[in-house]
Design a protein around this motif. Structure first.
Motif, mmCIF file in Angstrom:
data_model
loop_
_atom_site.group_PDB
_atom_site.id
_atom_site.type_symbol
_atom_site.label_atom_id
_atom_site.label_comp_id
_atom_site.label_asym_id
_atom_site.label_seq_id
_atom_site.Cartn_x
_atom_site.Cartn_y
_atom_site.Cartn_z
ATOM 1 N N ALA A 63 -2.439 5.514 2.359
ATOM 2 C CA ALA A 63 -2.894 4.990 3.651
ATOM 3 C C ALA A 63 -3.137 6.114 4.641
ATOM 4 N N GLU A 64 -2.205 7.071 4.703
ATOM 5 C CA GLU A 64 -2.379 8.170 5.653
ATOM 6 C C GLU A 64 -3.566 9.041 5.273
ATOM 7 N N LYS A 118 2.071 2.753 10.873
ATOM 8 C CA LYS A 118 2.882 3.930 10.550
ATOM 9 C C LYS A 118 2.026 5.181 10.385
ATOM 10 N N ALA A 119 0.729 4.992 10.103
ATOM 11 C CA ALA A 119 -0.154 6.154 9.962
ATOM 12 C C ALA A 119 -0.570 6.718 11.314
ATOM 13 N N GLN A 120 -0.234 6.003 12.397
ATOM 14 C CA GLN A 120 -0.617 6.467 13.728
ATOM 15 C C GLN A 120 0.323 7.563 14.206
ATOM 16 N N PRO A 136 0.823 -1.213 0.000
ATOM 17 C CA PRO A 136 0.000 0.000 0.000
ATOM 18 C C PRO A 136 0.855 1.260 0.000
ATOM 19 N N ASP A 137 0.408 2.245 -0.730
ATOM 20 C CA ASP A 137 1.089 3.537 -0.792
ATOM 21 C C ASP A 137 0.955 4.227 0.569
ATOM 22 N N PRO A 138 2.070 4.548 1.242
ATOM 23 C CA PRO A 138 1.973 5.185 2.573
ATOM 24 C C PRO A 138 1.168 6.477 2.542
ATOM 25 N N VAL A 152 -10.637 3.043 22.854
ATOM 26 C CA VAL A 152 -9.260 3.419 23.175
ATOM 27 C C VAL A 152 -8.336 3.137 21.996
ATOM 28 N N ALA A 153 -8.667 2.096 21.187
ATOM 29 C CA ALA A 153 -7.797 1.721 20.076
ATOM 30 C C ALA A 153 -7.639 2.839 19.063
ATOM 31 N N SER A 154 -8.574 3.778 19.002
ATOM 32 C CA SER A 154 -8.469 4.853 18.021
ATOM 33 C C SER A 154 -7.726 6.070 18.565
ATOM 34 N N ILE A 155 -7.283 6.017 19.832
ATOM 35 C CA ILE A 155 -6.457 7.110 20.356
ATOM 36 C C ILE A 155 -5.057 6.934 19.769
ATOM 37 N N GLY A 156 -4.664 7.832 18.921
ATOM 38 C CA GLY A 156 -3.394 7.706 18.230
ATOM 39 C C GLY A 156 -3.564 7.474 16.753
ATOM 40 N N THR A 157 -4.812 7.264 16.289
ATOM 41 C CA THR A 157 -5.020 7.117 14.864
ATOM 42 C C THR A 157 -4.819 8.462 14.176
#
Length: 886
Positions: free
Chosen positions: A500-501, A684-686, A495-497, A875-880
């Motif tokens: 993805a970001e 890496k998108a986090q 995937p293209d970084p 909580v899993a989306s903290i840092g997305t």
């Protein structure tokens, strides 16, 4: 729904009431329960006086004998009522009913709900069985209840793991039984009779304002098994009661006066006939051999698929394939179950951890494990549960990710992918009144979907289940990264970084993800945020576009039970539904069946054969495929290679489902390396982030089983702390400053990176029990003000507070202006969402907690079995990389 009318049939009611105990506290109010309930049952035209039996047992065998007699005699309706003490072990399993001589921890002095009561009732000849349990921990009864084959309805006086201490009320019976008797005797306005479902609803309404002596809200539970109709329990009505039909009166007269004489005459004739033909028929009339214990298979799956697979497992157990003798297995009598299947579920990350630590998984099961957890806190036997014989994840991507985490050599578990058993395409739900202009619903590229929902067009929040916890979230992420322009996904490629970001930037965060698509959709149901129905087309759902599966979106639109949201009486209003948009070339959930072989298993061969038989049945058009398609799944291709269209009876064919049953199913063709690269791109998108866990440790948390749930939720939150996260763990109130309501105890300083410190602190609280708790009120707003002020010192916007509390105790002595100051502080930049888990009686339905969620752009989660995973999803989306939730 049809009603079952048992009048005139051979009915039996067994009322077991225990008020006098040798070693336990007496329950004087229970003494009147039996007579009060017997009067209600015989006075409403359903039971006659000779059909009701009262039992006040001192010894366990008295209950067994009374149950067997009632089960043998009943042919129509069998009603069993128990009121007295109840007890469970430390694992929360196998409810024990206490009789007069019972002693806790001595199971031979108690009545086992699973081994005695249910096994006896499962052999009853009654057409319908109704059970009423009024005892502590009665809510723990429905686990074993779902494994039976008889049509049963179960009413439980309390929620799981709750004690009620009922039995010391004034004369006339306990509070629960008095309410039950009043409904049975007086009826329900507008109803010609009282059914089981009517009784449950009326009890909940009548007890809504009542509290148990423990201070919990009194919330009866109910469950039904193997029956789709409703059982009539009383013919009382506030209106003029219609007369008993003549055929019912005639049948009762016949049963009372003629049937007994006929039974005696028949018995005499039978004795003579048997004496005359006994020698001749001896070799023919041998009794059928008893059924040996069935081989148990353990089926592990995702929480979203558990209800459908539980139904499929039951259908298989009762199928001809599983109950007829097979060639080479003639020792099994016909009609006996060869295999029984136990279905359970866990989040994706927990299953990955289990297979990665398969040696510990197997060691714990054999009793050779070292302690309860390894250095990472992994305890497979506790979570995800016992080692499975087969695993049905949501997609092949989950299987590839689990294999990647397993050691290359030495694992005792071997995974065999036997292929898909059902499909469900991935969709994007668009509010029905905000359909996208010039965008087709089927085979639309992700680029067009992203453009059609951006701020310049429909301005919708894209909500996705967490790729860490959910197979649906992982597969949607693969689609976003690899099929962004609608091109086919091959078995290679990275995937293209930048792509993805960019995709992650469109997803709302933080605190917007959930542990699964069903819980995500449950949060969007109208009225879910306030506990009451909202106007169609308003609220969070009208501004959101969930990335979910076709089946879950159809269940949402049709008003089916979804996540922790119960079923509705009808489909949602048109303005509250979503329209399904199908991204082009995004692979569907394929639910592969994975056979799990364990090294050293003595019965490996019969287990493999049993798994293969079940796998074949699941794909059979006349077997499991029919069960799964009736639940809303797509079938797997047949021998001709063509994917079958949903049958006419499938919920996908309903015009209210909002889906396109003719949309194509795209198989999963990505390679294992691609799945790893997609997850690496997601990581890496986090962005780096901070998390502060603020936990109420007042003594009231130890009441009603709240503390284990709270500690479990805090521990689950720590599992979400990744390499780019820092965290802190604070508790309140502070024992060192009892007069300062804003004082907090900084157990783990903010900025820590090692989750082991937090886990050790939580273990100390769990093992210390009340010694670790503080015996004065917890002032939530003052403690939260200190936490928010500390978090606001950072200019970063990717941070959140996880607040876990019983209830706010600071109200009576709170200084003026604290609430207004906290609200103003929350609205200042940067945004710090507050994710609240509330264990109190009122749950999230308070003005203060709703205002807190709104002011902080956060969420509120009520306490319950699903709370830890639901909180973990947020909580899993903290840092997305996503934008802040609007």
């Amino acid at each position: 729904m049809s009603e079952y009318d048992a009048r005139g049939k051979r009915n039996r009611a067994l009322l077991v009431c225990v008020h006098d105990y040798e070693t336990l506290t007496g329950l004087p109010a229970v003494e009147d329960n039996a007579e009060e309930l017997a009067r209600a049952l015989t006075g409403t035209d359903l039971f006659t006086a000779d059909e009701v039996t009262l039992c006040r047992p001192r010894e366990p065998w008295e209950v067994g004998q009374a149950l067997k007699t009632a089960a043998d005699e009943a042919r129509g309706l069998l009603l069993v009522h128990f009121s007295g003490h109840g007890w469970i072990g430390s694992d929360g399993g196998n409810l024990q009913l206490m009789v007069g001589t019972s002693v806790p921890q001595q199971s031979h002095t108690t009545v086992s709900w699973q081994d005695l009561v249910l096994s006896c009732l499962d052999n009853a000849r009654a057409e319908r069985i109704v059970i009423v349990l009024e005892c502590c921990y009665s809510g723990n009864a429905d686990g074993a209840f779902h494994s039976l084959g008889k049509p049963m309805s179960l009413l439980m006086a309390a929620q799981p793991n709750r004690r009620i201490f009922s039995g010391e009320e004034p004369a006339g019976g306990t509070l629960f039984t008095r309410a039950l008797v009043q409904i049975l005797e007086r009826g329900i306005p507008g109803k010609r009779f009282v059914t089981f479902e009517d009784l449950v609803r009326a009890l909940r309404e009548r007890l809504a304002d009542a509290q148990t002596p423990m201070g919990d809200v009194w919330q009866p539970r109910s469950a039904k098994q193997n029956t789709v109709d409703d059982v009539v329990l009383s013919f009382a009505t506030p209106e003029v009661r219609p007369p008993t039909p003549p055929r019912i009166r005639l049948r009762r007269w016949f049963n009372r006066h003629i049937r007994r004489r006929l039974k005696l005459l028949l018995a005499l004739c039978t004795v003579l006939a048997l004496a005359a033909a006994g020698l001749t028929a001896l070799h023919v009339l041998r009794p059928l051999p008893a059924c040996p214990p069935a081989l148990e298979l353990r089926l592990l799956t995702a929480p979203e698929a558990e209800p459908a697979l539980r139904q499929a497992a039951f259908d298989y157990e009762m199928s001809d394939l599983n109950t007829r003798p097979l060639y080479g297995e003639s020792d099994l009598p016909g009609g006996c179950r060869r295999t029984q299947i136990t279905v359970y579920s866990a989040a994706k990350d927990q299953i990955d951890q289990g297979f990665a630590a398969a040696d510990r998984w197997q060691g714990e099961a054999k009793g050779t494990g070292q302690g309860t957890s390894d250095g990472k806190g992994t305890d497979p036997l506790y979570r995800p549960g016992p080692q499975p014989d087969l695993w049905i994840p949501e997609s092949t991507a989950d299987y590839e990710e689990a294999r990647r985490g397993m050691p290359a050599h030495g694992s005792p578990a071997t995974l065999h992918n036997t292929g898909p058993v059902a499909y469900s395409p991935l969709v994007v739900g668009i509010p029905a009144n905000k359909r996208l202009d010039d965008v087709e619903q089927v085979d639309v590229s992700w680029q067009d979907l992203l453009t059609g929902t951006d701020s310049a067009h429909r301005d919708l929040k894209l909500l996705r289940p967490s790729p860490v916890l959910s197979g649906t979230g992982l597969l949607h992420t693969i689609g976003l990264y690899l099929a962004n322009d609608g091109s086919h996904i091959g078995s290679s490629g990275t995937p293209d970084p930048t792509l993805a970001e960019g995709a992650e930037q469109r997803l709302s965060a933080p605190g917007s993800q959930y542990a699964g698509s069903t819980e995500l959709l449950c949060s969007l149901r109208p009225g879910a945020d306030r506990g009451n129905p909202a106007r169609p087309g308003t609220g969070q759902g009208a501004r959101s576009a969930p990335l979910v599966s076709e089946k879950s979106l159809a269940d949402f639109n049709l008003g089916h039970a979804i996540g922790s949201c119960p079923a509705l009486d009808a489909a949602l209003a048109p303005g509250d539904r979503y329209a399904a948009y199908y991204p082009k070339n995004v692979p569907a959930l394929d639910h592969p069946l994975i056979r799990v072989d364990w090294r050293g298993a003595a019965d490996a061969a019969p287990r493999q054969a049993a798994v293969n038989r079940f796998a074949d049945w699941l794909r059979d058009p006349a077997g499991g495929r029919r069960t799964l398609t009736e639940q809303g799944y797509r079938g797997v291709p047949g021998n001709d290679g063509e994917a079958p269209a949903p049958a006419p009876g499938s919920p996908l064919r309903s015009s209210r489902a909002g889906v396109d049953p003719d949309a194509a199913v795209t198989p999963f063709r990505a390679g294992a390396g691609q799945v790893a690269r997609v997850l690496d791109g997601y990581d890496k998108a986090q962005r780096s982030s901070r998390l502060l866990i603020l936990m109420d440790t007042s003594t009231s948390m130890a009441e009603g089983g709240k503390l284990p749930v709270a500690l479990g939720a805090a521990g689950r939150t720590l599992e979400m702390v990744g390499a780019r996260h820092t965290y802190g763990l604070w508790t309140f109130p502070d024992r060192a400053h009892p007069d300062d309501p804003g004082a907090v105890r900084r157990v783990v300083p903010l900025g820590s990176t090692d989750p082991a410190r937090g886990k050790a602190a939580l273990d100390r609280i769990a093992k210390g029990g009340t010694d670790e708790l503080v015996d004065h009120g917890a002032a939530m707003e003052e403690a939260l003000t200190a936490a928010v002020r500390e978090m606001k010192k950072s200019a970063g916007g990717n941070q959140a507070i996880v607040l876990i509390l019983d209830e706010d105790d600071g109200g009576p002595r709170r200084a003026a202006g604290v609430e207004a100051a906290l609200t103003a502080l929350l609205k200042e930049k940067p945004v710090v969402p507050v994710l609240t888990l509330v264990m109190g009686r009122a749950g999230c339905d308070t003005f203060a907690l709703q205002g807190l969620a709104g002011a902080s752009h956060g969420q509120c989660v009520p306490g319950g079995p699903q709370a830890p995973d639901l909180l973990a999803g947020l909580v899993a989306s903290i840092g997305t990389a996503g934008k802040e939730d609007r």
